[in-house]
Design a protein around this motif. Structure first.
Motif, short mmCIF file in Angstrom:
data_model
loop_
_atom_site.label_atom_id
_atom_site.label_comp_id
_atom_site.label_asym_id
_atom_site.label_seq_id
_atom_site.Cartn_x
_atom_site.Cartn_y
_atom_site.Cartn_z
N HIS A 10 -2.76 -4.68 -3.54
CA HIS A 10 -2.00 -4.30 -2.36
C HIS A 10 -1.03 -5.38 -1.94
O HIS A 10 0.07 -5.10 -1.52
N LEU A 13 2.09 -4.97 -3.57
CA LEU A 13 2.87 -3.80 -3.18
C LEU A 13 3.67 -4.04 -1.89
O LEU A 13 4.55 -3.28 -1.57
N ASN A 14 3.31 -5.09 -1.17
CA ASN A 14 4.01 -5.32 0.09
C ASN A 14 5.47 -5.68 -0.15
O ASN A 14 5.79 -6.33 -1.13
N TYR A 306 1.58 -2.75 8.90
CA TYR A 306 1.26 -1.43 8.35
C TYR A 306 1.58 -0.39 9.40
O TYR A 306 1.22 -0.54 10.57
N SER A 313 0.61 0.18 1.31
CA SER A 313 1.44 -1.02 1.23
C SER A 313 2.02 -1.29 2.61
O SER A 313 2.04 -0.41 3.48
#
Ligand code: SAM
Length: 370
Positions: A10, A13-14, A306, A313
């Motif tokens: 994750h 994915l940011n 988020y 992500s």
């Protein structure tokens, strides 16, 4: 361990948010692609917790060798306050500190003092709240109040000591949480909400005893449907006790009637005792998704934003701060990403539960902030 791989994947994915070429000044209001304003900010202060609740941070996945985040990766209090100020300028009226267990963050009172100075664009105080497992509340309630905290919400899944010790995974006695609740009440951190996550076969026998205990008390009990957050709790739909069933079970002993929400977008549906003994709430995040009114953003412990609890992500605000961007640039980036927000995971999940549970790899609640 598979869980660590999930988190690391994750991280990759940011994305670092785009800063628009023309940075418009904040107006105190920003709406997303589904016309939802930005009003609440949840800030996770730590990914650590002293509990190992079976539905959140089970011991099998968060054992002794689990690698928690290093201190240097956490946002500092100055960084948190700076980001919070940007959000308040865009219309955030309520900030909730969470985690992990927020009371494990050292010198949290200093952060609360800093956040308590923030004012909305029209000069009002920001509502500053905190969600805790209550284990350290007896010791800290007064200091939190003195620092400027408005109120607390305490998680409590059972009054039965055996059930409570089993659910928190660390054999923690329920009496200590009850002392914490009393201390918070004495310190004036109310109205205090008590959140009970109901898991069928685990603590659903406690629905009525909990209602009875908190009826006619200063505490507002809320029942939360067990949700499919994260990847480590092996969530199954048949372990969810729908809110409608919770209300039915209480009503069989102590009749309830529905009442109006306090405000639009309130997550809990409110019910009051017909005999005037106060109210309870039910949060039906699984059986009645409330995405269309979701006005909440979540800031993780490491400064990733988020726009949905079930996001896979996020947007790396810490990168902007640590690369020397100005408040104006960060503000413009936040407005830009909120404009394009279209998340409505829970509504989609209701439409096709099985597929989504299999297909998506979601982030642990202890990391993103509950
Ligand atoms: N440690 C603090 C506490 O216990 O309140 C704050 C963080 S905790 C993640 C926040 C809330 O999320 C708690 O009330 C917890 O019970 C709830 N929670 C965690 N996992 C959940 C799940 N799978 N479904 C529903 N609620 C959950």
């Amino acid at each position: 361990m598979p869980e660590k791989r999930v988190l690391m994947a994750h991280h990759q994915l940011n994305v670092v948010p785009t800063i628009p070429a023309i940075a418009e000044a904040p107006t105190g209001f920003v709406a997303d692609a589904l016309a939802r304003p930005l009003q609440d900010l949840r800030i996770s202060l730590t990914d650590r917790c002293n509990f190992r609740c079976v539905y959140c941070m089970p011991e099998e996945s968060f054992g002794k060798d689990h690698a928690f985040l290093p201190q240097t990766s956490l946002l500092s209090f100055e960084e948190i306050t700076r980001i919070a100020r940007v959000f308040v300028a865009h219309g955030v009226q309520k900030i909730r500190l969470t985690g992990g267990e927020p009371l494990l963050r050292k010198h949290i009172e200093n952060l609360i003092e800093m956040l308590a100075q923030l004012k909305t664009p029209d000069g009002r105080d920001v509502e500053l709240t905190l969600t805790t497992n209550g284990s350290l509340l007896a010791k800290k309630a007064q200091a939190l109040k003195d620092a400027g905290l408005s109120r607390v919400t305490v998680s409590l899944d059972s009054l039965d000591d055996t059930t409570f010790r089993r659910m928190n995974g660390v054999d923690f006695p329920v009496a200590d949480v009850l002392h914490g609740l009393d201390a918070a009440h004495t310190a004036g951190l109310g109205p205090i909400k008590v959140n009970m996550v109901v898991k069928r076969g685990m603590n659903d026998q406690e629905i009525v005893p909990m209602a009875r205990h908190f009826k006619d008390s200063p505490f507002i009990l809320r029942y939360i449907e067990y949700m499919d957050v994260g990847a480590s709790n092996n969530w199954k739909m048949d372990e969810v006790v729908p809110s409608a069933e919770v209300v039915e079970r209480i009503t069989a002993h102590m009749p309830l009637e529905a009442i109006d929400p306090n405000h639009k977008g309130e997550t809990a549906e409110r019910w009051r005792y017909r005999d005037g003994g106060g109210e309870v709430g039910v949060i039906s995040s699984v059986t009645q998704a409330f995405c269309r009114d979701c006005v909440r953003a979540r800031l993780s412990t490491v400064g990733v934003l988020y726009t949905c609890l079930f996001a896979t992500s996020g947007h790396d605000l810490r990168a902007l701060i640590r690369h020397g961007k100005t408040d104006e640039e960060i503000s413009a980036a936040v407005a830009h990403l909120w404009h394009s927000r279209a998340d409505r995971y829970s509504e989609l999940r209701s439409a096709k539960t099985k597929d989504m549970n299999q297909a998506t790899r979601k982030i642990e609640m202890s990391y993103i902030g509950g």
